[in-house]
Design a protein around this motif. Structure first.
Motif, PDB file in Angstrom:
ATOM      1  N   HIS A 458       3.275 -23.623 -40.475  1.00 41.95           N
ATOM      2  CA  HIS A 458       3.491 -24.853 -39.730  1.00 41.95           C
ATOM      3  C   HIS A 458       4.904 -24.794 -39.160  1.00 41.95           C
ATOM      4  N   SER A 459       5.058 -25.322 -37.983  1.00 42.68           N
ATOM      5  CA  SER A 459       6.398 -25.396 -37.407  1.00 42.68           C
ATOM      6  C   SER A 459       7.150 -26.537 -38.081  1.00 42.68           C
ATOM      7  N   ASN A 460       8.445 -26.382 -38.180  1.00 42.41           N
ATOM      8  CA  ASN A 460       9.307 -27.462 -38.647  1.00 42.41           C
ATOM      9  C   ASN A 460       9.884 -28.196 -37.450  1.00 42.41           C
ATOM     10  N   ASP A 461      10.340 -29.403 -37.684  1.00 42.89           N
ATOM     11  CA  ASP A 461      11.066 -30.135 -36.658  1.00 42.89           C
ATOM     12  C   ASP A 461      12.256 -29.274 -36.228  1.00 42.89           C
ATOM     13  N   VAL A 462      12.337 -28.938 -34.936  1.00 38.04           N
ATOM     14  CA  VAL A 462      13.375 -27.990 -34.501  1.00 38.04           C
ATOM     15  C   VAL A 462      14.767 -28.596 -34.568  1.00 38.04           C
ATOM     16  N   ARG A 463      14.874 -29.911 -34.723  1.00 36.53           N
ATOM     17  CA  ARG A 463      16.202 -30.480 -34.969  1.00 36.53           C
ATOM     18  C   ARG A 463      16.754 -29.978 -36.296  1.00 36.53           C
ATOM     19  N   GLY A 464      15.856 -29.662 -37.231  1.00 37.39           N
ATOM     20  CA  GLY A 464      16.292 -29.102 -38.499  1.00 37.39           C
ATOM     21  C   GLY A 464      16.736 -27.663 -38.388  1.00 37.39           C
ATOM     22  N   ALA A 465      16.347 -26.976 -37.285  1.00 36.21           N
ATOM     23  CA  ALA A 465      16.752 -25.587 -37.079  1.00 36.21           C
ATOM     24  C   ALA A 465      18.114 -25.474 -36.408  1.00 36.21           C
ATOM     25  N   THR A 466      18.610 -26.600 -35.842  1.00 34.90           N
ATOM     26  CA  THR A 466      19.918 -26.556 -35.177  1.00 34.90           C
ATOM     27  C   THR A 466      20.957 -27.439 -35.860  1.00 34.90           C
ATOM     28  N   ILE A 467      20.567 -28.208 -36.842  1.00 38.74           N
ATOM     29  CA  ILE A 467      21.467 -29.165 -37.471  1.00 38.74           C
ATOM     30  C   ILE A 467      22.600 -28.446 -38.214  1.00 38.74           C
ATOM     31  N   THR A 468      23.781 -29.037 -38.189  1.00 41.08           N
ATOM     32  CA  THR A 468      24.916 -28.543 -38.979  1.00 41.08           C
ATOM     33  C   THR A 468      25.534 -29.646 -39.830  1.00 41.08           C
ATOM     34  N   VAL A 469      25.382 -30.911 -39.395  1.00 37.88           N
ATOM     35  CA  VAL A 469      26.012 -32.035 -40.077  1.00 37.88           C
ATOM     36  C   VAL A 469      24.967 -33.118 -40.318  1.00 37.88           C
ATOM     37  N   ASP A 478      21.987 -28.196 -44.386  1.00 35.74           N
ATOM     38  CA  ASP A 478      21.328 -26.889 -44.375  1.00 35.74           C
ATOM     39  C   ASP A 478      20.315 -26.819 -43.242  1.00 35.74           C
ATOM     40  N   ARG A 479      20.343 -25.706 -42.525  1.00 39.76           N
ATOM     41  CA  ARG A 479      19.330 -25.472 -41.496  1.00 39.76           C
ATOM     42  C   ARG A 479      18.042 -24.955 -42.127  1.00 39.76           C
ATOM     43  N   VAL A 480      16.949 -25.097 -41.400  1.00 41.84           N
ATOM     44  CA  VAL A 480      15.653 -24.630 -41.881  1.00 41.84           C
ATOM     45  C   VAL A 480      15.060 -23.693 -40.839  1.00 41.84           C
ATOM     46  N   PRO A 481      14.170 -22.810 -41.223  1.00 45.53           N
ATOM     47  CA  PRO A 481      13.499 -21.961 -40.229  1.00 45.53           C
ATOM     48  C   PRO A 481      12.595 -22.801 -39.340  1.00 45.53           C
ATOM     49  N   ALA A 482      12.467 -22.402 -38.109  1.00 43.63           N
ATOM     50  CA  ALA A 482      11.624 -23.157 -37.181  1.00 43.63           C
ATOM     51  C   ALA A 482      10.149 -23.003 -37.522  1.00 43.63           C
ATOM     52  N   LEU A 483       9.774 -21.869 -38.088  1.00 40.22           N
ATOM     53  CA  LEU A 483       8.390 -21.628 -38.494  1.00 40.22           C
ATOM     54  C   LEU A 483       8.369 -21.370 -39.998  1.00 40.22           C
ATOM     55  N   ALA A 484       7.598 -22.165 -40.741  1.00 35.30           N
ATOM     56  CA  ALA A 484       7.484 -22.015 -42.188  1.00 35.30           C
ATOM     57  C   ALA A 484       6.176 -21.308 -42.513  1.00 35.30           C
ATOM     58  N   LYS A 485       6.265 -20.142 -43.164  1.00 37.77           N
ATOM     59  CA  LYS A 485       5.091 -19.302 -43.410  1.00 37.77           C
ATOM     60  C   LYS A 485       4.322 -19.749 -44.643  1.00 37.77           C
ATOM     61  N   GLY A 486       3.060 -19.379 -44.630  1.00 38.97           N
ATOM     62  CA  GLY A 486       2.203 -19.576 -45.787  1.00 38.97           C
ATOM     63  C   GLY A 486       1.109 -18.528 -45.776  1.00 38.97           C
ATOM     64  N   LYS A 487       0.492 -18.299 -46.913  1.00 36.66           N
ATOM     65  CA  LYS A 487      -0.626 -17.360 -46.978  1.00 36.66           C
ATOM     66  C   LYS A 487      -1.634 -17.879 -47.985  1.00 36.66           C
ATOM     67  N   LEU A 512       3.109 -21.330 -50.125  1.00 38.57           N
ATOM     68  CA  LEU A 512       4.071 -21.627 -49.068  1.00 38.57           C
ATOM     69  C   LEU A 512       5.433 -21.075 -49.450  1.00 38.57           C
ATOM     70  N   ASP A 513       6.108 -20.467 -48.480  1.00 40.02           N
ATOM     71  CA  ASP A 513       7.451 -19.950 -48.739  1.00 40.02           C
ATOM     72  C   ASP A 513       8.426 -21.069 -49.060  1.00 40.02           C
ATOM     73  N   SER A 514       8.220 -22.227 -48.444  1.00 41.27           N
ATOM     74  CA  SER A 514       9.134 -23.341 -48.659  1.00 41.27           C
ATOM     75  C   SER A 514       8.447 -24.633 -48.271  1.00 41.27           C
ATOM     76  N   GLU A 515       8.778 -25.686 -49.007  1.00 44.50           N
ATOM     77  CA  GLU A 515       8.297 -27.022 -48.674  1.00 44.50           C
ATOM     78  C   GLU A 515       9.301 -27.729 -47.759  1.00 44.50           C
ATOM     79  N   VAL A 516      10.136 -26.967 -47.095  1.00 45.28           N
ATOM     80  CA  VAL A 516      11.184 -27.537 -46.259  1.00 45.28           C
ATOM     81  C   VAL A 516      10.576 -28.342 -45.113  1.00 45.28           C
ATOM     82  N   VAL A 517      11.087 -29.555 -44.922  1.00 45.43           N
ATOM     83  CA  VAL A 517      10.686 -30.381 -43.789  1.00 45.43           C
ATOM     84  C   VAL A 517      11.909 -31.134 -43.278  1.00 45.43           C
TER      85      VAL A 517
END
Length: 691
Positions: A458-469, A478-487, A512-517
């Protein structure tokens, strides 16, 4: 292996692909709806298509309830009826749809980088009577399924032609009223279809919901069963006042009733307009489909979940906004082929979706008036995808497929909040390659076994991929990956002795590699640990006789975080559904149509330590229709027939009410379960006139 003709292989292939692919736009195909998965053509035990007569007869409190035609899915609500449903499936609290992909008439419903939450899937623009088919697949095992489909996917198709024009008026409890008019006209191979829906509802809430909704659909289709096209326009608009979840303690103390509100100004507005087109061509050499769409979308939501915890003076209400245009196209081709002398079929395609988000924002508010800007961003993101899947028939009993999917996400975030906007801006890309595979073994004509595996995302909110503050605190984020993998993987069995009886069982697992959202309510990210989910699902579809149908679904699941938990936390995935049971009886005979449905959502952990658990929720709904004559049909729907006092949703977190502020008992907040009750017993009466 028996020699089968090229045309027969095409028939087998198209029958299996119909389960998840949208039907052609022709009237005769749309009326039938998608074929259910069957022995010899199915690719997994957990794919299928709901029977149209059954899901149309099933009583629906809200439009999104139609998605419960997918076995194991629960759709609830924790706010006003203009907001997307809360979905549960396969050990997920899917929130508003993050890992369950939905399409209506070929257009995606889930919204990435949404103002309220990633994958927001609002089905309130749906007109259930126009739905000709509900098909589904679960798990990340199929190459043509992409973003948001880790737990599963569903496709809802619309009719291109109706049996006859009609108008229906529905009146019910809590000032519910609905007017629907729809019809179609065909001349040779050309068909026009139109529908208009108007809805009003106050609900059982002490603060009336005052829902006002308008819907319209216009479609033109032309062609034959082998080649044709359709163009569809849709428009939807609604506004409402919401009663959000409230602390259990204020209900227990008598300060508030179960249907009371702590902020009568919560609510929102939403609108959606779209134009889509599809073209298909079928021949002995293969099948080609092309779809394109454009969607205009606006959303404003005012919510208050913590009341006076963060701001004891003005309160904690906030506004979330979303202004976007969505464009997309996809093309696919399927053709018979041979691999090493074995018959097979090759499917391949390309997909593109572009979201141009003019504003995705988060604001502190008081009675819907803005006090401060937390985030205001302009976002552009494009997801490009290609896939291929090869099906091979090894002999009369064995067949299998392998597939590969590639996705590239490009994104650009322009922060416009004056303090931290520039620091949280940026652009980037992410890529992912996802392999898929499946194997089917026909033990006897009535028994078939399946093994499926694959990767997804699933894609993550891309604001989380560019956030610094963190915009709330000013601390590093913490930044997050734009695409969160699962198998995932699945072992399944299908028993189908005849067309009237089908039973399936599936054992599944998902990592899931991460529950990051990205947390839209806070404007920041929450990095989480990896998780494992596993479970078992069973379904029964039995046409007992010409009049009576029985449907039973049961699902058990277990969801846990991996690794050693941080201090004070556990490994339970909070709010992960553990048990779902649904059973329904449908009776269709002569002028009578009746449907009785039971849905049970079991208790689940509300915190990672499993020290607080939700209560179970059991709901019984009844629907009946009687055709007085060829023109007039009368209907009655009774929701929550048993009058249960369950909760649609429960959360556990800290909050503080105005009275607690005055009493000085808040401190850092009072942790408690927060509930949104399911609606009490209510009835709706309808009269349908067919012209």
């Amino acid at each position: 292996m028996r020699a089968l003709s090229r045309h027969l292989w095409l028939g087998i292939l198209f029958s299996s692909s119909a389960v998840c692919a949208q039907d052609a736009s022709l009237p005769e195909i749309q009326v039938r709806g998608p074929r259910d998965a069957a022995i010899g053509t199915a690719e997994s035990a957990s794919e299928g298509a709901a029977e149209r007569e059954v899901f149309q007869a099933r009583p629906k409190l809200r439009p999104g309830d139609i998605i419960e035609a997918v076995p194991g899915v629960v759709a609830t609500q924790h706010s006003g009826d203009g907001k997307a449903n809360q979905y549960f499936l396969r050990g997920f609290n899917l929130d508003h749809g993050i890992d369950f992909s939905m399409k209506v008439d070929g257009m995606p419903v889930n919204m990435p980088t949404h103002g309220h939450g990633q994958g927001f899937a609002d089905l309130n623009f749906l007109i259930p009577e126009l739905v000709s088919g509900v098909s589904y697949r679960k798990g990340p095992y199929f190459a043509d399924n992409g973003d948001f489909s880790l737990a599963g996917s569903a496709t809802l198709d619309y009719f291109s032609v109706l049996d006859a024009p009609f108008a229906e008026l529905t009146l019910g409890s809590n000032n519910y009223r609905r007017l629907l008019a729809a019809g179609s006209r065909s001349v040779q191979d050309q068909t026009w279809l139109g529908a208009v829906e108007l809805v009003g509802n106050d609900g059982p809430w002490e603060v009336p919901e005052n829902l006002r909704k308008a819907n319209a659909v216009l479609r033109y289709s032309q062609g034959s069963a082998t080649q044709g096209f359709a163009v569809t326009g849709m428009a939807y608009k609604s506004r409402w006042t919401a009663t959000d979840q409230v602390p259990q303690r204020v209900i227990d103390s008598g300060e508030l009733s179960r249907f009371g509100s702590l902020n009568p100004t919560d609510g929102g507005e939403s609108q959606r307009v779209s134009l889509s087109g599809k073209w298909f061509d079928k021949s002995a050499d293969g099948e080609t489909q092309v779809n394109a769409y454009a969607i205009g979308y606006r959303f404003d939501l005012f919510s208050d979940f913590t009341y006076f915890l963060n701001d004891p003076v003005n309160g904690d209400q906030f506004e979330q906004t979303d202004r976007r245009n969505v464009f997309g196209a996809q093309a696919s081709h399927t053709r018979p082929d041979k691999i090493g002398g074995l018959d097979g079929a090759l499917s391949f395609g390309a997909q593109w979706r572009g979201d141009r988000i003019n504003e995705v924002g988060l604001y502190d508010t008081l009675a819907r008036e803005r006090l401060a800007t937390v985030r205001n961003d302009k976002v552009s993101q494009d997801l490009f995808s290609v896939y291929a899947q090869q099906l091979v028939y090894f002999n009369d009993r064995w067949r299998g497929y392998v597939g590969l999917r590639g996705d590239v996400l490009l994104y650009d975030v322009q922060g416009r909040e004056p303090v931290y906007g520039a620091l949280n801006s940026g652009s980037g890309h992410d890529t992912l390659v996802s392999p898929k595979a499946g194997l089917a073994f026909t033990l006897t004509p009535a028994n078939e076994f399946y093994l499926n595996a694959g990767g997804g995302f699933h894609s993550n909110d891309v604001r989380g991929a560019t956030i610094t503050v963190d915009p709330q605190t000013g601390l590093p984020a913490d930044r997050v990956p734009a695409l969160a993998k699962g198998k995932g993987a699945e072992l399944g069995w299908r028993f189908q002795p005849n067309d009237d009886l089908t039973t399936t069982i599936a054992l599944w697992g998902l990592r899931l590699d991460s529950e990051v959202v990205f947390v839209g309510d806070a404007g920041t990210t929450e990095p989480g640990r990896g998780s494992d989910r596993r479970g078992i699902e069973a379904t029964l579809r039995w046409k007992i006789n010409d009049a009576l149908r029985l449907d039973v679904d049961a699902a058990l699941s277990r969801a846990r975080f991996r690794g050693i938990p941080p201090e004070g936390e556990g490994n339970y995935v909070d709010n992960a559904v553990e048990r779902v049971i649904a059973a329904g009886v449908t009776y269709i005979e002569g002028p009578w149509t009746a449907s009785l449905w039971l849905r049970h959502l079991g208790p689940r952990a509300l915190d990672t330590l499993n020290t607080v658990r939700s209560s179970a929720n059991t709901l019984l709904n009844l629907g009946a229709r009687y055709a007085v004559n060829k023109h007039l049909t009368l209907g009655l729907d009774v929701f929550n027939l048993a009058g249960k006092k369950g909760n649609d949703i429960e959360y556990f977190y800290a909050s503080c009410t105005a009275r607690e502020v005055v009493a000085g008992t808040c401190g850092a907040g009072i942790e408690d379960r927060h509930i949104h009750p399911m609606e009490p017993r209510s009835a709706r009466f309808s009269a349908k006139w067919t012209f």
